[in-house]
Design an enzyme around this catalytic site. Structure first.
Site, mmCIF file in Angstrom:
data_model
loop_
_atom_site.group_PDB
_atom_site.id
_atom_site.type_symbol
_atom_site.label_atom_id
_atom_site.label_comp_id
_atom_site.label_asym_id
_atom_site.label_seq_id
_atom_site.Cartn_x
_atom_site.Cartn_y
_atom_site.Cartn_z
ATOM 1 N N HIS A 151 -2.157 2.173 -6.067
ATOM 2 C CA HIS A 151 -2.773 0.896 -5.712
ATOM 3 C C HIS A 151 -2.807 -0.070 -6.889
ATOM 4 C CE1 HIS A 151 -4.475 -0.671 -2.054
ATOM 5 N NE2 HIS A 151 -5.380 -1.341 -2.749
ATOM 6 N N ARG B 91 0.867 -1.174 0.000
ATOM 7 C CA ARG B 91 0.000 0.000 0.000
ATOM 8 C C ARG B 91 0.907 1.228 0.000
ATOM 9 N NH1 ARG B 91 -2.030 -3.592 3.905
ATOM 10 N NH2 ARG B 91 -4.147 -4.370 3.468
ATOM 11 N N ARG C 198 -0.067 -2.520 -6.570
ATOM 12 C CA ARG C 198 -0.402 -3.575 -5.610
ATOM 13 C C ARG C 198 -1.293 -4.634 -6.261
ATOM 14 N NH1 ARG C 198 -1.058 -4.695 -0.062
ATOM 15 N NH2 ARG C 198 -3.145 -5.338 0.588
ATOM 16 N N HIS D 244 -3.736 -9.336 3.686
ATOM 17 C CA HIS D 244 -5.181 -9.231 3.862
ATOM 18 C C HIS D 244 -5.600 -9.891 5.165
ATOM 19 C CE1 HIS D 244 -5.888 -8.798 -0.757
ATOM 20 N NE2 HIS D 244 -5.710 -7.629 -0.173
ATOM 21 N N TYR E 283 -9.295 -10.997 -7.227
ATOM 22 C CA TYR E 283 -8.300 -11.338 -8.243
ATOM 23 C C TYR E 283 -8.713 -12.592 -9.012
ATOM 24 C CZ TYR E 283 -5.827 -7.967 -5.423
ATOM 25 O OH TYR E 283 -5.499 -6.826 -4.724
ATOM 26 N N LYS F 253 -1.850 -2.777 7.456
ATOM 27 C CA LYS F 253 -3.153 -2.369 7.965
ATOM 28 C C LYS F 253 -3.601 -3.304 9.085
ATOM 29 C CE LYS F 253 -7.673 -1.094 6.040
ATOM 30 N NZ LYS F 253 -8.485 -1.098 4.800
#
Length: 331
Positions: free
Chosen positions: A256, A159, A259, A282, A291, A184
């Protein structure tokens, strides 16, 4: 009238980091949202941001701000909803501190989020990535830095907040080039770097010097690279890369997107969504399913594995031309 400055200061300095344990990245994201809101409000009311009152942040202003985000700043529905969620979180905090504004706060909390489409993930192909990475002039100090930033962002699927906040101490070059990331939700991940990405990072560290900040990537003022600074560099190199790879002209090249491009490469190489989720940091594997939708490989394999039913071929006898014309004329 109630000054907003003391409440927003307490919210960002105590509520988020101390009471909720929010990460630095989360606090910065919230602060950026309020920077946009207060800038809009100060222009609307003709006062400085520090002079704004809580009573001025009403439903009418909020609706104007949300419209400004999309019509002027070009934010998507998802970004608009994320900004609204940040402001609602602050309003939940304020309702216990300023009960006199409960009705106003209730109206803001009632503003609905927009429904969003689940669009296919935009990503770059390997030739497009290669053209982008070859755009910086690596005979210069900052060209070396820019190549390293672009390559690391893509190779590790970072990110933008993870990239610009990455400290030099998070990079290990021996025995295996590795980058350690706090992402995150305070989730940590340690990723090996392929040789070309490691070489670019090594080249930058060799000429980086000793700026007074711990971040790996610094700007010309020897300060940490900013989100806007990296976005500017990416746009510049994307425009340059278009000359060698014209297909980039039709692609939205944003931080992004690198990424997402990394995720697609990992998925196409492994066929394992779990590995994609682990690589990107994630919270759960369901997030990585976007994806799967973007990659046609699985769908093609499914089609090839289907045995279609055997159908009898029919034969259509066309009517005489004169009869067909009479029928068309209703005679």
């Amino acid at each position: 009238m109630t000054a907003i400055a003391p409440h927003i200061s307490t919210f960002l300095r105590e509520r988020l980091p101390i009471q909720h344990g929010a990460s630095v990245h989360t606090c910065e994201s919230y602060a950026h949202c309020f920077e946009l809101l207060f800038g809009f409000a100060s222009r609307r009311y003709g006062v400085t941001p520090s002079a704004l009152e809580l009573e001025q942040i009403d439903t009418r202003l909020m609706m104007g701000f949300l419209e400004h985000l999309q019509s002027v700043r070009g934010n998507s529905d998802r970004t608009r909803n994320a900004r609204l969620a940040v402001i609602k979180s602050f309003m939940h905090f304020v309702e216990y501190r300023v009960p006199a504004l409960l009705e106003q706060i209730r109206e803001i909390l009632a503003i609905p989020s927009k429904k969003t489409d689940q669009a296919l993930v935009a990503h770059l192909s390997i030739p497009e990535i290669q053209s982008l990475l070859e755009a910086p002039d690596v005979t210069t100090r900052f060209g070396i830095r820019d190549r390293a930033m672009l390559h690391l962002c893509f190779a590790a699927g970072l990110r933008v907040s993870e990239l610009i906040g990455l400290p030099l101490s998070a990079v290990t070059l021996q025995p295996t080039p590795t980058v350690h990331i706090q992402g995150k939700g305070r989730r940590h991940r340690s990723l090996p770097l392929w040789k070309q990405a490691a070489d670019d990072v090594k080249a930058w560290i060799a000429v980086r010097g000793e700026p007074p900040v711990p971040e790996l990537f610094v700007n010309q003022q020897k300060r940490a690279m900013t989100r806007a600074g990296f976005a500017y560099l990416l746009r510049k190199y994307a425009a340059k890369a278009e000359q060698a790879c014209p297909s980039l002209r039709d692609k939205p090249v944003a931080p992004h997107i690198l990424r997402h491009s990394c995720a697609m490469v990992i998925y196409q190489a492994t066929g394992d969504l779990r590995k994609v989720a682990l690589w990107l940091g994630h919270a759960n594997m369901q997030t990585a399913e976007i994806y799967l939708q973007a990659d046609p490989t699985e769908k093609l394999e499914a089609i090839e594995s289907v045995v279609p039913p055997s159908l009898t071929r029919g034969h259509f006898n066309a009517p005489d031309r004169l009869i067909a014309r009479l029928r068309d004329a209703g005679l």
